[in-house]
Design a protein around this motif. Structure first.
Motif, PDB file in Angstrom:
ATOM      1  N   GLY A 216      37.875   3.584  60.530  1.00 12.94           N
ATOM      2  CA  GLY A 216      39.003   2.848  61.206  1.00 12.94           C
ATOM      3  C   GLY A 216      39.911   1.955  60.277  1.00 12.94           C
ATOM      4  O   GLY A 216      41.030   1.979  60.439  1.00 12.94           O
ATOM      5  N   GLU A 217      39.100   1.235  59.293  1.00 15.71           N
ATOM      6  CA  GLU A 217      39.769   0.297  58.618  1.00 15.71           C
ATOM      7  C   GLU A 217      40.469   0.956  57.676  1.00 15.71           C
ATOM      8  O   GLU A 217      41.772   0.722  57.301  1.00 15.71           O
ATOM      9  N   ALA A 218      40.034   2.110  57.281  1.00 16.14           N
ATOM     10  CA  ALA A 218      40.832   2.977  56.038  1.00 16.14           C
ATOM     11  C   ALA A 218      42.225   3.608  56.783  1.00 16.14           C
ATOM     12  O   ALA A 218      43.080   3.799  56.306  1.00 16.14           O
ATOM     13  N   GLY A 219      42.015   4.073  57.990  1.00 19.83           N
ATOM     14  CA  GLY A 219      42.929   4.791  58.981  1.00 19.83           C
ATOM     15  C   GLY A 219      44.182   3.343  59.025  1.00 19.83           C
ATOM     16  O   GLY A 219      45.279   3.600  58.877  1.00 19.83           O
ATOM     17  N   LEU A 220      43.702   2.044  59.295  1.00 19.13           N
ATOM     18  CA  LEU A 220      44.798   1.079  59.513  1.00 19.13           C
ATOM     19  C   LEU A 220      45.188   0.374  58.262  1.00 19.13           C
ATOM     20  O   LEU A 220      46.507   0.306  58.417  1.00 19.13           O
ATOM     21  N   SER A 221      44.533   0.491  57.353  1.00 15.86           N
ATOM     22  CA  SER A 221      45.097   0.134  56.171  1.00 15.86           C
ATOM     23  C   SER A 221      46.066   1.182  55.445  1.00 15.86           C
ATOM     24  O   SER A 221      47.252   0.950  54.903  1.00 15.86           O
ATOM     25  N   TYR A 222      45.972   2.560  55.696  1.00 14.93           N
ATOM     26  CA  TYR A 222      46.837   3.563  55.460  1.00 14.93           C
ATOM     27  C   TYR A 222      48.114   3.357  56.076  1.00 14.93           C
ATOM     28  O   TYR A 222      48.989   3.658  55.657  1.00 14.93           O
ATOM     29  N   LEU A 223      47.972   2.982  57.317  1.00 12.22           N
ATOM     30  CA  LEU A 223      49.273   2.686  58.120  1.00 12.22           C
ATOM     31  C   LEU A 223      49.760   1.419  57.836  1.00 12.22           C
ATOM     32  O   LEU A 223      51.041   1.088  58.346  1.00 12.22           O
ATOM     33  N   GLY A 224      49.582   0.764  56.999  1.00 13.97           N
ATOM     34  CA  GLY A 224      49.888  -0.689  56.632  1.00 13.97           C
ATOM     35  C   GLY A 224      49.425  -1.768  57.586  1.00 13.97           C
ATOM     36  O   GLY A 224      50.114  -2.861  57.431  1.00 13.97           O
TER      37      GLY A 224
ATOM     38  N   GLN B  82      47.945   1.627  48.931  1.00 17.61           N
ATOM     39  CA  GLN B  82      48.726   1.127  47.734  1.00 17.61           C
ATOM     40  C   GLN B  82      48.992   2.574  47.023  1.00 17.61           C
ATOM     41  O   GLN B  82      50.145   2.613  46.333  1.00 17.61           O
ATOM     42  N   ALA B  83      48.362   3.519  46.935  1.00 22.01           N
ATOM     43  CA  ALA B  83      48.634   4.757  46.222  1.00 22.01           C
ATOM     44  C   ALA B  83      49.672   5.574  46.829  1.00 22.01           C
ATOM     45  O   ALA B  83      50.472   6.029  46.101  1.00 22.01           O
ATOM     46  N   GLN B  84      49.740   5.587  48.188  1.00 24.63           N
ATOM     47  CA  GLN B  84      50.561   6.117  49.135  1.00 24.63           C
ATOM     48  C   GLN B  84      52.158   5.524  48.895  1.00 24.63           C
ATOM     49  O   GLN B  84      52.972   6.145  48.802  1.00 24.63           O
ATOM     50  N   GLN B  85      51.969   4.148  48.847  1.00 23.29           N
ATOM     51  CA  GLN B  85      53.288   3.719  48.787  1.00 23.29           C
ATOM     52  C   GLN B  85      53.824   3.559  47.425  1.00 23.29           C
ATOM     53  O   GLN B  85      54.870   3.774  47.213  1.00 23.29           O
ATOM     54  N   GLY B  86      53.029   4.012  46.368  1.00 24.85           N
ATOM     55  CA  GLY B  86      53.346   4.288  44.965  1.00 24.85           C
ATOM     56  C   GLY B  86      53.532   5.584  44.348  1.00 24.85           C
ATOM     57  O   GLY B  86      53.587   5.752  43.357  1.00 24.85           O
ATOM     58  N   SER B  87      53.478   6.533  45.449  1.00 23.88           N
ATOM     59  CA  SER B  87      53.676   7.983  45.064  1.00 23.88           C
ATOM     60  C   SER B  87      52.861   8.517  44.247  1.00 23.88           C
ATOM     61  O   SER B  87      53.175   9.168  43.205  1.00 23.88           O
ATOM     62  N   ALA B  88      51.361   7.932  44.233  1.00 23.75           N
ATOM     63  CA  ALA B  88      50.683   8.482  43.305  1.00 23.75           C
ATOM     64  C   ALA B  88      50.328  10.119  43.411  1.00 23.75           C
ATOM     65  O   ALA B  88      50.174  10.578  42.363  1.00 23.75           O
ATOM     66  N   LEU B  89      50.338  10.769  44.512  1.00 23.89           N
ATOM     67  CA  LEU B  89      50.360  12.183  44.611  1.00 23.89           C
ATOM     68  C   LEU B  89      51.486  12.949  44.104  1.00 23.89           C
ATOM     69  O   LEU B  89      51.332  13.717  43.024  1.00 23.89           O
ATOM     70  N   THR B  90      52.621  12.303  44.033  1.00 23.64           N
ATOM     71  CA  THR B  90      53.750  12.960  43.505  1.00 23.64           C
ATOM     72  C   THR B  90      53.846  12.692  42.222  1.00 23.64           C
ATOM     73  O   THR B  90      54.183  13.598  41.052  1.00 23.64           O
ATOM     74  N   LEU B  91      53.354  11.489  41.510  1.00 29.05           N
ATOM     75  CA  LEU B  91      53.087  11.184  39.995  1.00 29.05           C
ATOM     76  C   LEU B  91      51.988  12.073  39.337  1.00 29.05           C
ATOM     77  O   LEU B  91      51.837  11.971  38.032  1.00 29.05           O
ATOM     78  N   GLY B  92      51.277  12.659  40.242  1.00 26.81           N
ATOM     79  CA  GLY B  92      49.939  13.044  39.615  1.00 26.81           C
ATOM     80  C   GLY B  92      48.987  12.371  39.237  1.00 26.81           C
ATOM     81  O   GLY B  92      47.889  12.424  38.358  1.00 26.81           O
ATOM     82  N   ALA B  93      48.881  10.928  39.762  1.00 32.10           N
ATOM     83  CA  ALA B  93      47.930   9.981  39.439  1.00 32.10           C
ATOM     84  C   ALA B  93      46.556  10.004  40.335  1.00 32.10           C
ATOM     85  O   ALA B  93      46.541   9.217  41.264  1.00 32.10           O
ATOM     86  N   TRP B  94      45.980  11.148  39.874  1.00 35.85           N
ATOM     87  CA  TRP B  94      44.725  11.313  40.810  1.00 35.85           C
ATOM     88  C   TRP B  94      43.807  10.364  40.864  1.00 35.85           C
ATOM     89  O   TRP B  94      42.801   9.939  41.875  1.00 35.85           O
TER      90      TRP B  94
END
Length: 357
Positions: A256-264, A279-291
């Motif tokens: 639940g905390e992970a879900g809330l944090s992912y929603l900001g 923070q990874a979602q906000q920083g576009s980690a998936l787009t940048l390939g920063a696995w």
């Protein structure tokens, strides 16, 4: 609290409730069409009855304890030997191993290894806090209501049913969204207030089944108070179930905390695995390939949930003895059939072979 009163419903429950510690003997199990009497040969083998009644160290329990223990040890020890997780003095998006960063850095220069270690501590603190809050509320609204009965049961059950029909996730989002400063303890409190209803219903059902047992009736006749009967006679018999509900609350809190944090809507004063994913979602980690930015926290969340679930499954075998006794009885029946099908030692094996034309 008022003393428990016996009602007609209690008398009906006394006839309908089956003992929680009922075991299944090998002779009563029929497997693959085998007659029950085959279990007699297996039952002749010397076995300790006390050992059958005790919980066994199943592979699920061992693997779950190892996974959970390693993650807890990682959260306790490693943060003392890492960098500041909030420091941004390093280059951004460094790959794992570059410039001495074990798991690289984020886009703004945070050390991922340090955030992972401190995030493990933060997530576990929230999980344990929510588990304790949910456990206390479920004991009050479950065990006390189930044992005392009467108007106490009706009142506590009404509150439980009201909380049960309220959607937990939307309520949590609303409470977290209207808080200007969301501390780690506030998020834990909000999650704890929405995680106890299911456990309370389970504990209430079990308490209602135990209140008409002979030892409880004997304690009541002896003049013991309701609080003492609940603490000494009822609660010890529900400890495996209480432990299982506590682990369920911890799993619910971490996810639940992970879900809330992912929603900001997570804590703003602490680092958790959920805030790392946000923070990874906000920083576009998936787009940048920063696995290395989002895979480690997500993997640890999955591993911790898996470990706690395995421990919970093992506790379920303790609560329900049939889950651990039926497989043992099944193996004994099959071994007995193999022993009967095996030729005697003094008879040649060739004599028992059939010739097929």
């Amino acid at each position: 609290m008022a003393e428990h009163e016996t009602t007609g419903e209690d008398v009906r429950e006394a006839h309908l409730v089956t003992g929680a510690a009922t075991t299944v003997e090998a002779a009563d199990v029929v497997v693959d069409g085998l007659p029950p009497d085959l279990g007699d040969a297996a039952a002749e083998r010397p076995r300790s009855r006390r050992r059958d009644l005790m919980p066994s160290w199943s592979p699920k329990l061992v693997v779950g304890l190892v996974i959970t223990g390693l993650i807890v040890l990682f959260a306790i020890v490693v943060p003392f030997f890492t960098l500041d997780p909030n420091s941004t003095d390093y280059d951004g998006l460094l790959r794992p191993g570059e410039q001495g960063h074990l798991l690289g850095t984020s886009a703004i220069g945070n050390d991922i290894w340090a955030q992972l270690a401190h995030g493990a501590r933060g997530s576990l603190i929230i999980g344990v806090t929510v588990g304790v809050i949910a456990l206390l509320l479920s004991v009050v609204f479950g065990i006390f209501a189930g044992y005392l009965g009467g108007w106490t049961d009706e009142t506590l059950s009404l509150i439980t049913n009201i909380m049960l029909v309220i959607p937990a996730l939307p309520l949590t989002i609303v409470l977290a969204a209207y808080s200007s400063s969301r501390s780690m303890w506030l998020v834990a409190g909000v999650l704890g207030l929405t995680a106890w209803t299911g456990s309370a219903i389970v504990l209430r059902t079990q308490a209602r089944s135990l209140r008409m047992r002979d030892y409880v009736l004997a304690a009541r006749v002896a003049g013991e108070g309701s609080r003492r009967i609940i603490a000494v006679e009822i609660l010890p018999n529900l400890l495996p179930l209480v432990a299982a509900q506590f682990l369920f609350g911890v799993i619910f809190a971490i996810l639940g905390e992970a879900g809330l944090s992912y929603l900001g809507l997570g804590p703003t004063d602490a680092v958790t695995w959920g805030t790392m994913l946000y923070q990874a979602q906000q920083g576009s980690a998936l787009t940048l390939g920063a696995w290395w930015w989002f895979v480690p926290p997500g993997l640890l969340i999955a591993l911790l949930g898996c470990g706690l679930s395995l421990v919970n499954f093992a506790i379920d075998e303790i609560i329900n003895p049939k889950l651990r006794n039926v497989p043992k009885a099944t193996r004994r029946v099959r071994e007995a059939r193999k022993d009967e099908a095996r030729p005697p030692a003094d008879q040649p094996a060739a004599a028992t072979e059939k010739v097929h034309v």
